[in-house]
Structures are given as C-alpha cells and as structure tokens.
Write an enzyme that holds these catalytic residues in place. Structure first.
Site, PDB file in Angstrom:
ATOM      1  N   ASP A 236       0.858  -1.190   0.000  1.00  0.00           N
ATOM      2  CA  ASP A 236       0.000   0.000   0.000  1.00  0.00           C
ATOM      3  C   ASP A 236       0.894   1.241   0.000  1.00  0.00           C
ATOM      4  O   ASP A 236       1.698   1.424   0.914  1.00  0.00           O
ATOM      5  CB  ASP A 236      -0.894  -0.040   1.262  1.00  0.00           C
ATOM      6  CG  ASP A 236      -1.782   1.187   1.393  1.00  0.00           C
ATOM      7  OD1 ASP A 236      -1.948   1.928   0.412  1.00  0.00           O
ATOM      8  OD2 ASP A 236      -2.313   1.402   2.507  1.00  0.00           O
ATOM      9  N   ASP A 242       4.196  10.921   2.816  1.00  0.00           N
ATOM     10  CA  ASP A 242       4.226  11.490   4.173  1.00  0.00           C
ATOM     11  C   ASP A 242       5.424  10.950   4.952  1.00  0.00           C
ATOM     12  O   ASP A 242       6.095  11.691   5.685  1.00  0.00           O
ATOM     13  CB  ASP A 242       2.928  11.150   4.912  1.00  0.00           C
ATOM     14  CG  ASP A 242       1.712  11.745   4.219  1.00  0.00           C
ATOM     15  OD1 ASP A 242       1.869  12.790   3.555  1.00  0.00           O
ATOM     16  OD2 ASP A 242       0.622  11.161   4.327  1.00  0.00           O
TER      17      ASP A 242
HETATM   18  O1  RIB Z   1      -1.140  11.012   2.258  1.00  0.00           O
HETATM   19  C1  RIB Z   1      -2.066  10.072   2.717  1.00  0.00           C
HETATM   20  C2  RIB Z   1      -3.154  10.763   3.480  1.00  0.00           C
HETATM   21  O2  RIB Z   1      -3.889  11.565   2.604  1.00  0.00           O
HETATM   22  C3  RIB Z   1      -4.163   9.838   4.102  1.00  0.00           C
HETATM   23  O3  RIB Z   1      -3.799   9.413   5.386  1.00  0.00           O
HETATM   24  C4  RIB Z   1      -5.451  10.646   4.050  1.00  0.00           C
HETATM   25  O4  RIB Z   1      -5.940  11.012   5.293  1.00  0.00           O
HETATM   26  C5  RIB Z   1      -5.145  11.852   3.183  1.00  0.00           C
HETATM   27  O5  RIB Z   1      -4.980  12.976   3.914  1.00  0.00           O
END
Ligand code: RIB
Length: 299
Positions: A236, A242
């Site tokens: 995934d 992030d």
């Molecule tokens: O970058 C992934 C995130 O994008 C997810 O966790 C979702 O909440 C969106 O903000």
C-alpha cells in the site's frame, strides 16, 4: 527546543481494499475495510516521531469521537498533543481511501482541518519560531499556509512545504520556502510541466520531486541528482510521501545535507509501502537501523 513542528491535517482514514475501482454508477465487492489514523499532517508528524524526532503538532479536530481517537494515536506515537484544538460543532476530517493493487485514490472531507485560522497560528507564534523546522502540507486553508510561510521567512525559520494535495503555488511561497517536495503529479500540476529535470535545475537545493518507484530527484545547480527507490514488495503506497517528508525533515535537522536526507527518506518510504495503512508501516528508528544494515550487507 522542539525539533519539528508540523502544522496540518488530521484525518480518520476509511480504507477499502478492492481488486478493481468501480466506474461511476457501478458497485463492486471489496476484500477488506479498516479505520485507521491518517491525514497528511498527522502522518508526517508520526513518521518523524517514530524515527526519534521531538515533534509538535498544531491542528484542529472536531469535538467528537474521531477527534479523540486521533489525539490518543498521537499520544501513543509521542507526538505532543497540547496544541491541538477541539472545535465544538465541527466534525473531524475523514479520508475515504480505495486501495487497488497497492495504489490508491483518496477523497478527503476536511471538516475541522479547514477551521484553523491565522489567529490560531498567532497564538502559537513563539512555539513556531522556536522550532528547528516547520513542516507544512496543503490540507489546511491555503491562506493560513501562506501566512505561516511569511512568518517563518521573516524570522528565518526553515520551512518544508509538501504541496499535497496539489494546488497552484504563487512565487511568494515558492521563493520563501526552504524545501518544496511535490510528487510527480503535484509537480506537473504546479509548474505546468513534466520535464522534472529542468524543474529541479530551476530550483536547486530547494525542489525535490518524488517519483514513486523511480525514487526522487533534485539538483545542486550544476547537475541533476537522482536517488533510486528501493525494490521492495508493495502492499500500500498510502502515506509513502508522508513518510518521506517526515524522515526528510528529521535528517535535514540532524545533518543539513539534502542528498543524505533524500536517501534516508527513500529508505523510510520503502519500509512503509510494505504494510497496509498510512501510518501502520512507518518505521521506527530501530527498524531503519536494521534496514540500513541489510542494505550495507547487500553491497
Ligand atoms: O497522504 C495520505 C493521506 O492523505 C491519508 O492518510 C489521508 O488522510 C489523506 O490525507
């Protein structure tokens, strides 16, 4: 002193795994469903904290069960929760995520995330100006992001802006941020170009474009620097960007070396994508050490 302040979104992610994304008007049967903490801001804060950073977060949730769930999750991950505002009569942000063959599409309903204001930022001004780096995304109102960028620039606090989800950026923001970290789709949208090598040459030591399975690129002004991704099984990719941003920020704080930080961030992202959920696979400091050791042994 706080290492890193993340100012951004907190969402509850509702993840459906499916072997095929339905067309408009169609119903398909999925294979699993999970409710997990997410939000680009929150994910980046958790990524940095798991890797050993001292992380503060400024953001808003609703005064509801989802908000409590997300605050508790921060506590478990050692992210400071004292600057999170619970807004009465607002709902906590949610994201509806479809995962199909490791890739995803996401719809975010921002709720309380869009209720953060410049006044709230002013309230935490001292804290912001006393951090080593401020990390921002675009899941809160754009004018608040620009306000923070201006504030930090005037006070010489470095800012990393991960421009996700994509939005057009003005020159004021591009010029004032220290690092800009779009993925390839965001870069194409922001700069109207998919000539990534020319783009990074135009913004040396500032623009870092993540390219999914092709890794990431930036430039030192003389040449394009390419950083391949690691070849790992993909479960995934949600939260990979992030994880990259959280890890990149920490490494910049520690060594202030952009190449080193991108290599470190690529490794963290490679660990993340092997598990389902944005935060689930984000590595700890020890898991990163083990992965580094494995890579050294392969050489
Ligand atoms: O970058 C992934 C995130 O994008 C997810 O966790 C979702 O909440 C969106 O903000």
């Amino acid at each position: 002193m706080t290492d890193l302040i993340v100012i951004g979104s907190m969402n509850v992610d509702q993840i459906v795994v499916t072997s095929r994304i339905p067309k408009i008007g169609e119903t398909v049967i999925g294979s699993s469903f999970q409710i997990v903490p997410g939000g680009k801001g929150a994910n980046q804060a958790v990524a940095a904290s798991r890797l050993g950073g001292k992380v503060d977060f400024i953001g808003c949730v609703g005064a509801d069960l989802n908000g409590t769930f997300l605050i508790e999750n921060f506590k478990k991950n050692n992210v400071n929760t004292s600057n999170i505002i619970k807004i009465p009569n607002a709902t906590t942000g949610i994201a509806s995520i479809n995962v199909c063959n490791g890739e995803n599409n996401i719809i975010v309903v921002p709720g309380a995330n869009y209720l953060i204001t410049k006044d709230i930022i002013d309230k935490y001004k001292d804290k912001i100006l006393n951090s080593k780096i401020v990390l921002l995304q675009l899941e809160i109102p754009f004018e608040v992001v620009e306000y923070i960028v201006d504030l930090c620039f005037e006070n010489k606090v470095p800012v990393i802006l991960n421009p996700a989800p994509a939005s057009k950026l003005n020159d004021n923001i591009i010029n004032k941020v220290t690092y800009l970290t779009p993925n390839e789709h965001e870069a194409t949208f922001i700069f109207n170009s998919s000539d990534y090598e020319s783009l990074v040459m135009k913004y040396p030591n500032k623009l870092i474009i993540t390219l999914g399975e092709d890794g990431a690129i930036c430039s030192d002004g003389k040449k394009v620097l390419k950083f391949p991704a690691y070849d790992v099984p993909i479960v995934d990719t949600t939260g990979a960007g992030d994880t990259f941003n959280g890890a990149f920020s920490l490494s910049i704080i520690k060594d202030n070396d952009i190449s080193k930080a991108i290599i470190y961030a690529n490794r963290a992202a490679a660990l993340k994508i092997q598990k389902m959920g944005a935060q689930t696979g984000m590595p700890t400091f020890n898991e990163m050490e083990e992965f580094d050791e494995k890579i050294r042994n392969l050489k």
